[in-house]
Enzyme design. Structure first.
Site, PDB file in Angstrom:
ATOM      1  N   ASP A  38      14.991 -41.419 -10.918  1.00  0.00           N
ATOM      2  CA  ASP A  38      15.932 -41.728  -9.830  1.00  0.00           C
ATOM      3  C   ASP A  38      17.188 -40.895 -10.004  1.00  0.00           C
ATOM      4  OD1 ASP A  38      15.886 -44.330  -7.686  1.00  0.00           O
ATOM      5  OD2 ASP A  38      17.770 -43.224  -7.876  1.00  0.00           O
ATOM      6  N   ASP A  73      16.832 -34.593  -9.323  1.00  0.00           N
ATOM      7  CA  ASP A  73      16.800 -34.536  -7.867  1.00  0.00           C
ATOM      8  C   ASP A  73      15.424 -33.973  -7.530  1.00  0.00           C
ATOM      9  OD1 ASP A  73      16.873 -33.800  -5.229  1.00  0.00           O
ATOM     10  OD2 ASP A  73      18.569 -32.429  -5.419  1.00  0.00           O
ATOM     11  N   ASN A 100       8.025 -41.034  -3.773  1.00  0.00           N
ATOM     12  CA  ASN A 100       8.617 -42.155  -3.037  1.00  0.00           C
ATOM     13  C   ASN A 100      10.088 -41.933  -2.688  1.00  0.00           C
ATOM     14  OD1 ASN A 100       9.015 -45.320  -2.565  1.00  0.00           O
ATOM     15  ND2 ASN A 100      10.522 -44.674  -4.101  1.00  0.00           N
ATOM     16  N   TYR A 171      14.112 -38.194  10.327  1.00  0.00           N
ATOM     17  CA  TYR A 171      13.288 -38.939   9.372  1.00  0.00           C
ATOM     18  C   TYR A 171      11.836 -38.983   9.829  1.00  0.00           C
ATOM     19  CZ  TYR A 171      11.868 -43.114   6.666  1.00  0.00           C
ATOM     20  OH  TYR A 171      11.234 -44.004   5.845  1.00  0.00           O
ATOM     21  N   LYS A 175       8.620 -37.567   7.850  1.00  0.00           N
ATOM     22  CA  LYS A 175       7.532 -38.461   7.426  1.00  0.00           C
ATOM     23  C   LYS A 175       6.201 -38.071   8.072  1.00  0.00           C
ATOM     24  CE  LYS A 175       9.498 -41.316   4.514  1.00  0.00           C
ATOM     25  NZ  LYS A 175       9.211 -41.142   3.069  1.00  0.00           N
ATOM     26  N   THR A 205      14.655 -53.540   1.936  1.00  0.00           N
ATOM     27  CA  THR A 205      15.436 -52.828   0.919  1.00  0.00           C
ATOM     28  C   THR A 205      16.765 -52.447   1.564  1.00  0.00           C
ATOM     29  OG1 THR A 205      14.724 -50.624   1.575  1.00  0.00           O
ATOM     30  CG2 THR A 205      13.314 -51.770  -0.009  1.00  0.00           C
TER      31      THR A 205
HETATM   32  N1  NAD Z   1      11.901 -49.880   3.238  1.00  0.00           N
HETATM   33  C1  NAD Z   1      10.965 -49.665   4.176  1.00  0.00           C
HETATM   34  O1  NAD Z   1      10.610 -50.556   4.980  1.00  0.00           O
HETATM   35  C2  NAD Z   1      10.302 -48.318   4.274  1.00  0.00           C
HETATM   36  C3  NAD Z   1       9.448 -48.084   5.353  1.00  0.00           C
HETATM   37  C4  NAD Z   1       8.779 -46.870   5.430  1.00  0.00           C
HETATM   38  C5  NAD Z   1       8.991 -45.917   4.455  1.00  0.00           C
HETATM   39  N2  NAD Z   1       9.872 -46.151   3.433  1.00  0.00           N
HETATM   40  C6  NAD Z   1      10.036 -45.100   2.420  1.00  0.00           C
HETATM   41  O2  NAD Z   1       9.855 -45.676   1.138  1.00  0.00           O
HETATM   42  C7  NAD Z   1      10.602 -44.930   0.174  1.00  0.00           C
HETATM   43  C8  NAD Z   1      11.492 -45.875  -0.632  1.00  0.00           C
HETATM   44  O3  NAD Z   1      12.418 -46.475   0.241  1.00  0.00           O
HETATM   45  P1  NAD Z   1      13.278 -47.780  -0.126  1.00  0.00           P
HETATM   46  O4  NAD Z   1      13.309 -48.610   1.091  1.00  0.00           O
HETATM   47  O5  NAD Z   1      12.799 -48.351  -1.411  1.00  0.00           O
HETATM   48  O6  NAD Z   1      14.739 -47.121  -0.302  1.00  0.00           O
HETATM   49  P2  NAD Z   1      15.870 -47.302  -1.453  1.00  0.00           P
HETATM   50  O7  NAD Z   1      17.091 -46.623  -0.919  1.00  0.00           O
HETATM   51  O8  NAD Z   1      15.949 -48.729  -1.847  1.00  0.00           O
HETATM   52  O9  NAD Z   1      15.277 -46.486  -2.688  1.00  0.00           O
HETATM   53  C9  NAD Z   1      15.142 -45.091  -2.669  1.00  0.00           C
HETATM   54  C10 NAD Z   1      15.529 -44.554  -4.027  1.00  0.00           C
HETATM   55  O10 NAD Z   1      15.347 -43.125  -4.017  1.00  0.00           O
HETATM   56  C11 NAD Z   1      16.379 -42.536  -4.776  1.00  0.00           C
HETATM   57  N3  NAD Z   1      16.543 -41.138  -4.362  1.00  0.00           N
HETATM   58  C12 NAD Z   1      17.032 -40.672  -3.184  1.00  0.00           C
HETATM   59  N4  NAD Z   1      17.047 -39.335  -3.179  1.00  0.00           N
HETATM   60  C13 NAD Z   1      16.546 -38.923  -4.382  1.00  0.00           C
HETATM   61  C14 NAD Z   1      16.298 -37.654  -4.947  1.00  0.00           C
HETATM   62  N5  NAD Z   1      16.595 -36.521  -4.305  1.00  0.00           N
HETATM   63  N6  NAD Z   1      15.738 -37.598  -6.186  1.00  0.00           N
HETATM   64  C15 NAD Z   1      15.424 -38.743  -6.870  1.00  0.00           C
HETATM   65  N7  NAD Z   1      15.676 -39.976  -6.368  1.00  0.00           N
HETATM   66  C16 NAD Z   1      16.219 -40.067  -5.136  1.00  0.00           C
HETATM   67  C17 NAD Z   1      17.610 -43.389  -4.470  1.00  0.00           C
HETATM   68  O11 NAD Z   1      18.609 -43.247  -5.485  1.00  0.00           O
HETATM   69  C18 NAD Z   1      16.990 -44.792  -4.385  1.00  0.00           C
HETATM   70  O12 NAD Z   1      17.102 -45.469  -5.626  1.00  0.00           O
HETATM   71  C19 NAD Z   1      11.363 -43.883   0.959  1.00  0.00           C
HETATM   72  O13 NAD Z   1      10.639 -42.668   0.982  1.00  0.00           O
HETATM   73  C20 NAD Z   1      11.404 -44.475   2.361  1.00  0.00           C
HETATM   74  O14 NAD Z   1      11.613 -43.488   3.350  1.00  0.00           O
HETATM   75  C21 NAD Z   1      10.533 -47.332   3.330  1.00  0.00           C
END
Ligand code: NAD
Length: 293
Positions: A38, A73, A100, A171, A175, A205
């Site tokens: 992360d 990153d 992710n 986004y 995706k 989240t």
């Molecule tokens: N929450 C949902 O309902 C949902 C729906 C569809 C897709 N997603 C996808 O699921 C994934 C996780 O989302 P989430 O809801 O847990 O979000 P979140 O913000 O809770 O967690 C994402 C994490 O990624 C880390 N991050 C961001 N950029 C980074 C980078 N360049 N390198 C390393 N780490 C990095 C952040 O610090 C964070 O801890 C994402 O790809 C999101 O687009 C989420």
């Protein structure tokens, strides 16, 4: 602990919070050693100075599992290479890559700045490409040495990318691109023993809390058993698939497919196109509604 992933070595990106954290805990619970990546950024991708992966690694260790922190990153090509190298040097290889990490900067298309477009496309698309590129090169090298690993990649798409989502043009484009990347990578890496699939998760989240009513939304950990199974040796016949997960429901996304067609046998005249195309639209299934439309 179960033995579904015993002896396997995983990287989960963006695993300090939310869905990635749940995946890391679940993979470790099933016996995998996990590189918990992360970068510690805000919801909009800005630096915070936080290292949320530390707490996840501590949690895995407290439960008797094995994990290390990585703060790359993931969209930085060199840092992604070093992350793959960390898995290999720490645990002796790599079997599972869960892409992710990501963030959002939601805007209507006409309000989106160039910087917002570039940042969101970069973190999702390049943030998938870079780890996959380096892990894939490692798996190819292993296969060429006669050490085919039952390697598994699980990418993260979204309903926004598959059905579209108003206010999330950038986004959604990223995706949708991840779904396309998954199809091609599955074909290219299959010869090295690697499967490549994607999930479209749903979870409450920080990403969804700001944008939607999340009171009845699934939890991050609802998504992770599906990732654990896709990461297992047993799932070796499943590749190039996109699976939506919404709480207790798992759905196969069937994606773009050739629908009704009309071959005129010669080049079309523009005036002929309207009636012919309308007849094909009538014969085709209606497109699914775009979220928020
Ligand atoms: N929450 C949902 O309902 C949902 C729906 C569809 C897709 N997603 C996808 O699921 C994934 C996780 O989302 P989430 O809801 O847990 O979000 P979140 O913000 O809770 O967690 C994402 C994490 O990624 C880390 N991050 C961001 N950029 C980074 C980078 N360049 N390198 C390393 N780490 C990095 C952040 O610090 C964070 O801890 C994402 O790809 C999101 O687009 C989420």
């Amino acid at each position: 602990m179960t033995s579904l992933l015993e002896g396997r070595i995983a990287i989960v990106t963006g695993a300090g919070r939310g869905i990635g954290r749940a995946h890391a805990l679940e993979l470790a619970r099933h016996g995998a050693a996990v590189v918990v990546n992360d970068y510690g950024v805000s919801l909009a991708g800005e630096g915070t100075g936080e290292t949320p992966a530390d707490a996840v690694v501590a949690e895995i260790a407290a439960a008797g599992g094995r994990a290390v922190v990585n703060t790359a990153d993931v969209a930085d090509f060199e840092q992604a290479a070093a992350m793959v190298e960390q898995a290999i040097s720490t645990y002796g290889g790599l079997d599972i890559l869960v892409n992710n990490a990501g963030f959002v900067r939601d805007r209507m298309l006409v309000n989106t700045s160039e910087e917002e477009w570039d940042a969101v496309i970069r973190v999702h698309l390049k943030g998938h490409f870079a780890p996959l590129r380096h892990a894939g090169a490692y798996w190819r090298a292993e296969a060429k040495e006669g050490r085919v690993r039952a390697a598994r990649v699980i990418n993260t798409s979204s309903g926004a990318g598959l059905q579209g989502s108003v206010g999330q043009a950038t986004y959604s484009a990223a995706k949708a691109g991840i779904a396309g990347l998954t199809l091609v990578a599955a074909q290219e890496l299959g010869r090295y023993g690697v499967t490549v699939n994607a999930i479209a998760p749903v979870a409450r989240t920080r990403m969804t809390e700001g944008a939607f009513d999340t009171s009845a939304m699934a939890l991050p950990e609802d998504n992770s058993p599906i990732v654990a199974w896709l990461a297992s040796v047993e799932a070796g016949d499943v590749t190039g698939r996109v699976v939506e997960i919404d709480g207790s429901t798992i759905t196969v996304e069937t994606g773009w497919a050739h629908g009704p067609a009309h071959d005129l046998g010669r080049r079309w005249e523009a005036a002929e196109v309207g009636p012919a195309l309308r007849a094909l639209f009538d014969a085709a299934p209606d497109p699914e509604p775009v979220y928020g439309a």
